[in-house]
Design an enzyme around this catalytic site. Structure first.
Site, PDB file in Angstrom:
ATOM      1  N   ARG A 102       0.782  -1.222  -0.022  1.00 12.51           N
ATOM      2  CA  ARG A 102      -0.042   0.134  -0.102  1.00 12.51           C
ATOM      3  C   ARG A 102       0.963   1.221  -0.072  1.00 12.51           C
ATOM      4  O   ARG A 102       2.047   1.257   0.420  1.00 12.51           O
ATOM      5  CB  ARG A 102      -0.944  -0.020   1.298  1.00 12.51           C
ATOM      6  N   ASP A 205       9.532   8.802  11.232  1.00 10.88           N
ATOM      7  CA  ASP A 205       8.119   8.788  10.502  1.00 10.88           C
ATOM      8  C   ASP A 205       8.171   9.872   9.646  1.00 10.88           C
ATOM      9  O   ASP A 205       8.805  10.062   8.870  1.00 10.88           O
ATOM     10  CB  ASP A 205       7.248   8.612  11.619  1.00 10.88           C
TER      11      ASP A 205
END
Length: 300
Positions: A102, A205
């Site tokens: 994804r 992140d």
């Protein structure tokens, strides 16, 4: 952390995985996604209202589009989002040979080109089949180019003010990397590490740059955002958050002096949820003494 810095909950969403905030200057709104909740959110700073659009699959990012609306990474598709009708139409698909992948984080470069990366589906948060992901670019005429493969979790990305350096995070490498960037061709090269995460800082992140070309990196499982000088590799400042799973950040507010930080609640057990009641919400950090830059819009 400087004493003038203030952290407050700005948007109460309890998102499973809040990610990829983008400040829309003209509307004074914050655009962000809930990956696992399969939603794109728009929060108005003037009305404090949230509008949401549901996506048919996990959504990794959403960014403004020059022709109106947004483009988002849904499943393995880059889709056009018409906010007024809540309709979505697929523009291109990536990783056709990897149906379990994804799209994750994505951002638009200074000339309007979209860069977005993929990852394998997670078994548990931050646990993936390794080296399944890639990094792609999509031009205004929807030409897709693969720049990197064997990526674990494709994550934060941004560009220096002079457009000559591209910063990139593959989370499980625990580093923030830089590449030489050719904004005309979109080619990247000369990869090097500008910062290596220290003990307790968690996984790098999402990230953003300020007007001084300093990096602000959200630290997943680290409960903080760290400010890095990529020229020296030195951590300049740490902003502590009341949640551990900080996921991404962007500058916003009337003069781009507020830092908005998203977080996740997915993967917390009941005890951790009691200790972190704000997990999944989006925070505003003020008093940093720096400003960010407006986001770029996709030209396709």
């Amino acid at each position: 952390m400087m004493s003038s810095v203030k952290v407050e909950c700005a948007v109460k969403t309890g998102s499973l995985i809040g990610e990829g905030p983008v400040w829309e200057e003209s509307e004074q709104t914050l655009l962000f996604v809930d990956i696992a909740g399969q939603k794109i959110h728009r929060w108005s700073s003037t009305t404090n209202q949230i509008q949401s659009v549901e996506t048919a699959d996990m959504v990794g990012f959403a960014v403004p589009r020059q022709s109106g609306g947004y483009v988002a990474g849904v499943g393995r598709s880059i889709v056009a989002v018409d906010w007024s009708t809540q309709m979505m139409s697929s523009l291109v698909e990536v990783d056709e040979d990897k149906p379990n992948n994804r799209l994750n984080d994505g951002k638009v470069d200074p000339v309007g080109r979209l860069l977005a990366g993929t990852m394998g589906k997670e078994v548990r948060p931050a646990e993936v089949q390794r080296q399944q992901g890639s990094l792609f670019s999509v031009t205004s005429d929807l030409i897709v180019t693969k720049h990197l493969n064997q990526v674990d979790i494709s994550n934060g990305l941004d560009w220096s003010l002079d457009q000559k350096t591209f910063f990139y995070i593959d989370s499980l490498s625990r580093t923030v990397d830089a590449f030489d960037y050719d904004s005309h061709s979109g080619q990247i090269g000369n990869r090097r590490v500008v910062y290596r995460m220290e003990e307790g800082e968690g996984l790098p992140d999402g990230m953003t740059l300020d007007v001084d070309d300093r990096l602000w990196v959200a630290c997943y499982n680290g409960g903080r955002v760290i400010n890095i000088d990529p020229a020296t590799g030195v951590r300049l400042q740490t902003v502590s958050l009341p949640v551990m799973k900080t996921t991404s950040c962007c500058f916003g507010g009337p003069d781009f002096s507020d830092l908005y930080v998203t977080s996740a609640s997915l993967g917390l057990d009941q005890s951790e949820k009691r200790q972190q009641p704000l997990a999944g919400d989006t925070f505003r950090v003020t008093g940093l003494g720096v400003k960010g830059r407006p986001s770029n819009s996709f030209s396709g």
